[in-house]
Write a protein that holds these residues in place. Structure first.
Motif, short mmCIF file in Angstrom:
data_model
loop_
_atom_site.label_atom_id
_atom_site.label_comp_id
_atom_site.label_asym_id
_atom_site.label_seq_id
_atom_site.Cartn_x
_atom_site.Cartn_y
_atom_site.Cartn_z
N TRP A 1 38.72 -84.79 -22.15
CA TRP A 1 37.92 -86.01 -22.01
C TRP A 1 38.37 -87.01 -23.06
CZ3 TRP A 1 35.17 -87.49 -26.26
CH2 TRP A 1 34.91 -86.51 -27.23
N SER B 1 35.00 -97.51 -16.33
CA SER B 1 35.38 -98.67 -17.14
C SER B 1 34.32 -99.75 -16.94
CB SER B 1 36.76 -99.20 -16.73
OG SER B 1 37.10 -100.35 -17.50
N ASN C 1 36.99 -91.30 -13.96
CA ASN C 1 37.24 -92.35 -14.94
C ASN C 1 36.21 -93.46 -14.76
OD1 ASN C 1 39.82 -91.06 -15.70
ND2 ASN C 1 40.49 -91.82 -13.69
N SER D 1 40.28 -85.77 -12.62
CA SER D 1 39.42 -86.41 -13.62
C SER D 1 38.59 -87.50 -12.95
CB SER D 1 40.25 -87.01 -14.75
OG SER D 1 41.10 -88.05 -14.26
N SER E 1 36.83 -90.96 -19.67
CA SER E 1 37.49 -90.13 -18.67
C SER E 1 37.16 -88.67 -18.97
CB SER E 1 39.00 -90.36 -18.71
OG SER E 1 39.65 -89.52 -17.79
N TYR E 2 36.96 -87.90 -17.93
CA TYR E 2 36.72 -86.47 -18.07
C TYR E 2 37.40 -85.77 -16.91
CZ TYR E 2 34.48 -81.93 -18.28
OH TYR E 2 34.24 -80.57 -18.34
#
Length: 560
Positions: A414, A215, A213, A211, A395-396
């Motif tokens: 996701w 932020s 991510n 994944s 997140s994916y």
């Protein structure tokens, strides 16, 4: 007259070692240069005497008058004759020799002589303490990047491999057949749940996850104050580097002047040793001719011997001064070093009130101003901790049972989130930090006021010492001229038996001390001039006239 002149020159060659001995060349010089001058002067003097007296003076017999006039004229012509021969034997110094005398070979082996600007350039490039201060610029740039990073989002890639056994879903009533143990059946038509194995038969499973991510913590006040504080930190470091450069240049100039002073003292001792050695030869020759006692010769020898220990001390002082200059330039202490000693003395006068009112340009004072601004920005960043903030995240990724299933057969997942954070109470932590920073700001403000007072005191003190040193330099130059004249006259009187040895020794000692005072006074003027420029916030190698012009242009507040 010719035979008498040759005899007199022979006596001079005995009494004065530097005088030429009688030879054919000396006879030619006497015949071609000195004797014609004597004849012309004799003729003019005879005509003037006859015209002024107009015959025989009353009360004096003519033969006696002629004899006394002859003695006076002979005495008047004998002294120039004696010393003109010595002057003819000494060729004048050429400009190349004068330039060579300006070179000071401190530590032998240098390929060329360095001037003051060369020494300062090397020191600003390779001085270890200055280089260490410049490394602080990189630290401040790193802090600047850290401050900028507060306002930027963060991204990351993650990969997870897991293997485990988790039968808990099989225990749920929706999947397992609970009729056998009296459990209630779920509403709806009955379904065949036989495809779900018993919990103890569920095997371990492996999952692969990958994944990306993101932020982002958004706090505008914190970002603004942090970036500005970092910018101010870079400015403060630049001022620290400037101050270090000024002090390094000042130290190099003082060390350079110290080398010149030690070299001049060594040259003065060499000249004094040469003079006393020559005087010892004169004393010995006078003793041989019966014109002096053995005590005079002994005193001359002792006076000469006493100078050699002092010369060794001054020679070591010169080597130490050269080593100190090498270290300041970033060289090895004993690296070969030769310098040029032609350093001019600046005599421009600065107004004390104007100079003291312009000390705010000094880098060490300006550092405190920048530090106060940094603390104010830090206080703003601390207060921003209690302001509402936003935090965004996302997140994916892909999940599969084996790495090959990521391509086409995997499953993507996701998530996205935005949160609002409103601080209500942090146990008075932020309030305590702000209070501490405000107290530091007040302390820095008082430190700046004290630094200004100390800077003004330093400038006035240096100006006073510089004025005294300049007066001492003028007095030392006059004393040096008078001491040389006194020694010259006393030496002549001694050579002709009109003075004793102690009088000549006193004259030599007076000339030696006068020269030493002149060297110290000149070194004091040069060193204090460099310190004054640094104390006013300028590079010490800047000309004093330029510094004064800048002070007059910018002006200042006379009220301190």
């Amino acid at each position: 007259l010719l035979i008498g002149a040759i005899e007199c020159s022979g006596v001079v060659s005995v009494l004065t070692p530097r005088a030429p001995c009688p030879d054919a060349a000396l006879g030619d010089r006497l015949l071609k240069q000195i004797i014609p001058g004597i004849e012309a002067h004799w003729a003019a003097s005879s005509k003037g005497t006859a015209a002024s007296h107009g015959g025989a003076a009353p009360g004096i017999p003519a033969p006696t008058r002629r004899a006394s006039g002859f003695r006076r004229r002979l005495a008047a012509l004998a002294l120039p004759l004696l010393f003109s021969a010595s002057a003819l034997a000494q060729p004048p110094a050429t400009s190349a020799q004068a330039s060579q005398d300006m070179r000071v070979e401190v530590l032998p082996g240098a390929p060329y002589a360095m001037i003051l600007d060369d020494c300062i350039r090397d020191a600003l490039h390779a001085n270890a303490a200055l280089q260490a201060e410049r490394m602080g610029r990189g630290e401040m740039q790193g802090m600047m990047k850290q401050a900028v990073s507060i306002g930027l989002p963060t991204f990351g890639l993650s990969g997870v491999w897991t293997r485990g056994r988790d039968p808990s879903f099989a225990l749920d009533a929706l999947f397992s057949d609970l009729g056998s143990d009296g459990g209630s059946q779920p509403e709806g038509p009955a379904e065949d749940n036989s495809f779900i194995p018993p919990p103890e038969d569920i095997p371990a499973q492996t999952f692969w996850r990958a994944s990306i991510n993101a932020s982002w913590h958004i706090n505008p006040m914190l970002i603004y104050n942090a970036i500005n504080a970092a910018n101010l930190g870079i400015q403060q470091q630049e001022l620290k580097i400037t101050d270090a450069e000024h002090r390094t240049a000042e130290a190099v100039m003082i060390a350079y002047y110290g080398v010149i002073s030690a070299a001049e003292q060594l040259a003065a001792l060499d000249a004094e040793i040469e003079a006393k050695d020559e005087f010892l030869d004169v004393a010995r020759r006078r003793f041989t001719l019966g014109f002096a006692t053995g005590l005079d010769t002994l005193r001359a020898a002792v006076s000469l011997a006493n100078l050699h220990p002092q010369r060794r001390t001054v020679a070591q002082r010169l080597r130490d001064a050269g080593s100190q200059l090498n270290v300041l330039m970033g060289h090895r202490p004993l690296a070969p070093l030769t310098i040029q000693a032609d350093v001019p003395v600046e005599l421009d006068v600065a107004d004390p009130d104007l100079a003291a009112s312009n000390v705010e340009r000094r880098p060490d004072v300006r550092q405190l101003d920048v530090l106060a601004s940094i603390l104010r920005r830090s206080r703003g960043a601390q207060r921003a901790e209690l302001t509402p903030t936003l935090t965004a995240g996302g997140s994916y990724g892909q999940v599969a049972r084996d790495p090959g299933s990521f391509i086409g057969l995997g499953h993507d997942y996701w998530s996205a989130s935005i949160s609002l954070n409103i601080p209500l109470f942090d146990g008075m932590l932020t309030r305590g930090r702000v209070q501490e920073t405000e107290a530091t700001i007040r302390r820095v403000r008082h430190q700046r006021e004290e630094a200004l007072r100390q800077a003004r005191l330093e400038v006035r003190s240096i100006l006073g010492e510089l004025a005294t040193a300049r007066n001492n330099l003028v007095a030392s130059e006059l004393n040096m001229t008078a001491a040389e004249d006194a020694l010259r006259q006393m030496t002549l009187r001694y050579e002709f038996g009109k003075a004793d040895y102690l009088s000549v020794l006193d004259s030599q000692t007076g000339r030696f001390f006068a020269r030493g005072n002149l060297i110290v006074a000149r070194n004091g003027v040069l060193s204090l001039t460099a310190s004054l420029k640094r104390a006013l916030g300028f590079l010490p190698q800047t000309s004093l006239k330029e510094v004064i012009d800048v002070l007059r242009t910018t002006g200042g507040d006379p009220a301190e």
